[in-house]
Motif scaffolding. Sequence first.
Motif, short mmCIF file in Angstrom:
data_model
loop_
_atom_site.label_atom_id
_atom_site.label_comp_id
_atom_site.label_asym_id
_atom_site.label_seq_id
_atom_site.Cartn_x
_atom_site.Cartn_y
_atom_site.Cartn_z
N VAL A 92 10.95 27.09 45.35
CA VAL A 92 10.49 26.43 46.58
C VAL A 92 9.32 26.91 46.99
CG1 VAL A 92 10.99 25.77 48.99
CG2 VAL A 92 12.70 26.07 47.37
N PHE A 93 8.19 26.15 47.49
CA PHE A 93 6.69 26.28 48.02
C PHE A 93 7.16 26.77 49.70
CE2 PHE A 93 2.80 25.49 50.03
CZ PHE A 93 1.83 26.00 49.22
N LEU A 94 6.95 27.86 50.04
CA LEU A 94 7.21 28.37 51.23
C LEU A 94 6.17 29.24 51.87
CD1 LEU A 94 9.81 27.94 53.27
CD2 LEU A 94 10.38 30.05 52.63
N ASP A 95 5.83 28.83 53.28
CA ASP A 95 4.78 29.57 54.09
C ASP A 95 5.37 30.97 54.13
OD1 ASP A 95 3.49 27.15 55.04
OD2 ASP A 95 5.11 26.69 56.19
N ASP A 96 4.32 31.85 54.27
CA ASP A 96 4.74 33.23 54.21
C ASP A 96 5.36 33.45 55.51
OD1 ASP A 96 3.38 33.73 51.62
OD2 ASP A 96 1.38 34.41 52.74
N ALA A 97 4.78 33.03 56.55
CA ALA A 97 5.46 33.10 57.75
C ALA A 97 7.14 33.11 57.86
CB ALA A 97 4.77 32.40 58.93
N LEU A 98 7.61 32.15 56.86
CA LEU A 98 9.10 31.91 56.78
C LEU A 98 9.99 32.69 55.92
CD1 LEU A 98 8.83 28.01 57.19
CD2 LEU A 98 8.89 29.73 58.86
N VAL A 99 9.31 33.37 54.90
CA VAL A 99 9.93 34.26 53.96
C VAL A 99 11.03 35.12 54.38
CG1 VAL A 99 9.74 35.52 51.62
CG2 VAL A 99 8.09 33.74 52.26
#
Length: 475
Positions: A131-138
Amino acid sequence: MHQALPRRPRPSRDLAGRARGLRRTFPAVLTAAAAVVALAACGPAVTAGGSGATGTASAANPDQLQAPSDANPSGSITIWDRSGDLYNVFDAAIAAFNKKYPNIKVNHQAVDINAKLQNTLITGSDVPDGVFLDDALVAGYSDYLWDLSGVLKPYVKDIAKQKVDVSTVKGGVYGVPFDLDPGLLFYNDTALQKAGVDATKIQTYDDLVAAAKQYKAAVPDAKPIHLEQTGFLGQLQLEMYANQQGTSLADADGKLRLDSPAYKQILGWLDSVQKQGLGTRAEYLSQSDVGALDSAKEVFYPWSIWFDFAPEQQLKTTKGDWRAMPLPAWSTGGARSGAMGGSSFVLPKAGKNSQLAWLFYQFLMFDPNGYTAVYGPNSVYPNGLDTSIPAYKPAADPAKPLFKPSPALGNQDLWKTAIEAGDQIPGGTPIPKWWAGAVDYLGSNVQKMLDGSMTPQQVIDQSTADIQKNLVDRQ
């Protein structure tokens, strides 16, 4: 019970989509200040590998993914990306991947990740392999993700430290770093030269204020420096400024450190720019923002590299007039850039073929054929993907540009400028899972300060108290 997951953003205007069309490099969560609430994971527990998963864990660490040992791997992987430009870029790169791994079929899906990922991980049903995910959500999803520190070990010394740090939770690394988004100072060189202002002499933020005053003296109705008017992006920009000074909203243990000399300096500077009439307060690339940029009333834009979308796609009258340099330093000799935004690739434990998904991301980010396919000229970006630079240093060679100079920036070598700026970005800390929720407090209070109803110290005191009580203490 697993740790809290980021709440899906409240419905609102899609700032990124409207501002930049198909382009994205900063967190798509900027739809609004998405609060983080404690959610009981009422679905089945996600174990290492999940139901029917073929991801293999390390014997020493059951949460740590191991690379496949098969010399000729085969199988099918499901990869989620958001629809838009990067989906098309990654989709085009699959052909290059299949030249190396002809027996791995990539089922590439365009998905509203913010809306779908949370429930998918909780229920454990139809979980994707990558999944491509924003760093702020990891960090908020880390309980459901593979620890990638083992497979990343051969590369980690060559990855920008900030990108590794933001995806690190309790010693585990939960994202394959994609982009590095260095902050730059974009400036209207044509307008400034006409007013007798030499932007290249700007070394510090005090110098930027002095240049803005000089420009305003020549163009009295100008408000030269951009001041962001949205809570989320204002907070994101604030963190860029803080990252320059080697700090952030929380330390590696999640402890708040907003009450610090660095934040006092930054907020004081923003407050001063507003009070002196030197700032254009506008939502990033809104109609009023574009109007001020194209009329040369707003001529300085301290922002991430992805502002280049403006001269390339949004601006008309001043297209070609803009240039970029490293950000000013907060003190003489200080860092000239900070990270603003960013994304990574994550591998859910419940994915059926996590090891094969790792091979896909390993190819895209660390294989020359892979990162050239991503960042080099392609059908989506004829001059190459120039809204970020690779986080992997061998791919970020200043002498070997992956994207070409842009006519919209006067054919400036943006690659070289961005790589040099990226090299100055200090390391960071894991982004706390409550970061987006802090926008309701810090992001909103910064706007109140710019409205004149709060002082910088009040922003610090009130935001610290509210974030601690409503977010940190509820973890």
